[in-house]
Scaffold this active site. Structure first.
Site, PDB file in Angstrom:
ATOM      1  CD  GLU A 151      -7.496   5.037   7.477  1.00 46.32           C
ATOM      2  OE1 GLU A 151      -7.842   4.176   6.699  1.00 46.32           O
ATOM      3  OE2 GLU A 151      -6.482   5.264   7.893  1.00 46.32           O
ATOM      4  CD  GLU A 202      -2.685  -1.087   2.668  1.00 48.13           C
ATOM      5  OE1 GLU A 202      -2.814   0.058   3.384  1.00 48.13           O
ATOM      6  OE2 GLU A 202      -3.239  -1.862   3.145  1.00 48.13           O
ATOM      7  CE  LYS A 220     -10.277   2.095   5.196  1.00 50.43           C
ATOM      8  NZ  LYS A 220      -8.872   2.220   4.655  1.00 50.43           N
ATOM      9  CD  GLU A 230     -12.436   0.956   1.053  1.00 54.05           C
ATOM     10  OE1 GLU A 230     -12.736  -0.201   1.351  1.00 54.05           O
ATOM     11  OE2 GLU A 230     -11.239   1.216   0.911  1.00 54.05           O
TER      12      GLU A 230
END
Length: 484
Positions: free
Chosen positions: A330, A269, A322, A319
């Site tokens: 995040e 990542e 999250k 997202e």
């Protein structure tokens, strides 16, 4: 280390030399595909995005059947994941490991899904987990490896354990050459890492310069980026001008000190959020991501590890479900917004135009928004309760100092909260009935950098549709309890 990228190819068409060399050098760039979203794109749409953008590898955080089915015959290399909450089961039962491999690897390989890696856990040794997975990660890894071998996949599919960069450290000196595995987990991490190396598997690490900037206000901002504007760090004659190189080489030194100098490394990542924090914005995200892609295109690696870097961008899509425990950012790591539309210009070196290709053929909900009524008095006691409720079950992470909606006035903030809840609940009438303070409008309340979103039409897979309906009903009951 398996090298998924070929070297530079001689470019014959002189006019196209710069572009063709760029494309060749980033062959095999990967992306993380997370699915913690209230309105996920259909898996087929995401796979189409991957193909359209020339992304040849994808990393999943589980083994979602819909995603894997959509990846069938795409040719995209896949890393499937075993979540941390399954490590105990995999560690204690060889039969469970064999069943998992049969269902989530063998069956999909038969269906022409190009699975190449199984990620056993995700950052299981993260310091904030307080050792919860220290004793289950290695036996789980051993059992999954054994299950792959038993299934005849020991050479085709490799295991790995994505680790946060906090599993190694550089001590008081702060330079890469002082790197070693963190003292409190040294034996655990060495045991796992040696096992991976012995089985021809890579060390997977997640590296986030943004997090360093987020947790330390004194962190030199320029050192997070790749354009050489930072004050260099000298490590015994080796110069570092960016944190990524220094962090990566700290791992290289740690491996070398533990007798694993030639072990392959994957960056599982790497990314930069576009919202949710004063340093999380499109400008910084574009600067970091393009800088990293240019670094990958150069193919020169780091001072301690020359050659191409294998990496998965984090992440493909935002997202909105999250956890925000680490921070509001995040929910904003995506290169694309939740609906698959590009956030900023980014040349991956894989498309003819040099631009990101958006998701196709989307269907949105109606152009209407839930907002605060103009006639409402700001001292109405139900406003605070309603906003608290809307943000708890919606997404207000774009509100706050330095964020994309940080300049809204009080009424606009309230409207943003209401609309988030309204859109997440598919614009059903009841989702805009905050007690006497809300109304539906067809006038777009977006302003400046602040987008009041409209969701795409929901995509449901099986039980998810029932879960969504039940979730909304529970929410209505909670709201009634709050305001009564």
């Amino acid at each position: 280390m398996r090298n998924p990228r070929r070297g530079f190819r001689v470019c014959v068409l002189f006019v196209l030399i710069p572009f063709l060399c760029w494309v060749e050098s980033v062959n095999g760039i990967g992306a993380n595909w997370g699915t913690q979203s209230s309105h996920p794109l259909p898996p087929e749409t995401v796979v189409r995005m991957l193909v359209d953008n020339g992304i040849q590898k994808v990393k999943l955080f589980d083994a979602d059947y819909g995603a894997l089915r959509a990846l069938s015959k795409s040719g995209i290399e896949v890393m499937v994941g075993i979540p941390n909450d399954m490590l105990s089961t995999m560690a204690s039962s060889m039969k469970a490991a064999e069943k998992w491999v049969s269902k989530n690897v063998s069956a999909h390989l038969t269906n022409s899904v190009n699975i190449r890696y199984v990620a056993v856990g995700n950052e299981p040794f993260l310091a904030t987990y307080n050792g919860s997975f220290l004793r289950t990660t290695f036996p789980a890894l051993q059992n999954i490896q054994a299950a792959l071998v038993k299934a005849g996949l020991g050479t085709k599919v490799k295991v790995t354990v994505p680790q946060n960069a906090d599993v190694y450290e550089s001590g008081a000196s702060g330079v890469p050459s002082s790197g070693d595995f963190r003292a409190d987990i040294h034996d655990y991490i060495f045991q796992i890492t040696k096992f991976l190396n012995d089985n021809g598997s890579p060390f997977t690490v997640n590296i986030y310069p943004f997090i360093s900037l987020y947790i330390d206000s004194n962190f030199p901002v320029e050192y997070a980026f790749f354009d050489g504007q930072a004050t260099p760090v000298n490590d015994g004659g080796t110069t570092y001008t960016n944190m990524f190189d220094a962090n990566y080489d700290t791992l290289v030194w740690a491996l070398q000190k533990n007798g694993l100098a030639n072990m392959g490394i994957i960056v599982g990542e790497i990314g930069w959020p576009s919202d949710g924090d004063r340093n999380g914005n499109n400008e910084y995200a574009q600067r970091f991501m393009q800088g990293f892609m240019s670094r990958v295109a150069g193919g020169k690696g780091t001072p301690m590890r020359q050659g191409p870097i294998e990496a998965y961008l984090f992440s493909l899509i935002d997202e909105d479900e999250k956890s925000i425990q680490p921070g509001n950012f995040e929910r904003h790591w995506g290169v694309f917004y939740y609906d698959g539309q590009p956030k900023y210009a980014l040349n991956l070196g894989t498309t003819v135009t040099g631009a990101l290709v958006p998701a196709r053929n989307l269907k949105y909900l109606q152009r209407k928004w839930c907002v605060l009524k103009d006639s409402v008095r700001m001292d109405d006691p139900s406003i605070a309760q309603s906003v608290s409720y809307a943000c708890a079950l919606g997404d207000c992470t774009s509100l706050g100092y330095g964020t994309s909606c940080g300049d809204l006035d009080a009424k606009q903030n309230i409207s943003y909260a209401f609309n988030s809840y309204y859109q997440i609940n598919n614009q059903v009438d009841e989702a805009c009935k905050f007690p006497n303070v809300s109304t539906v409008t067809k006038d777009d309340p977006s302003t400046g950098s602040c987008r009041f979103g409209i969701m795409i039409q929901p995509y449901y897979a099986g039980a998810d549709e029932r879960r969504a309906s039940v979730g909304f009903l529970v929410g209505v009951v909670l709201l009634l309890l709050i305001v009564l």
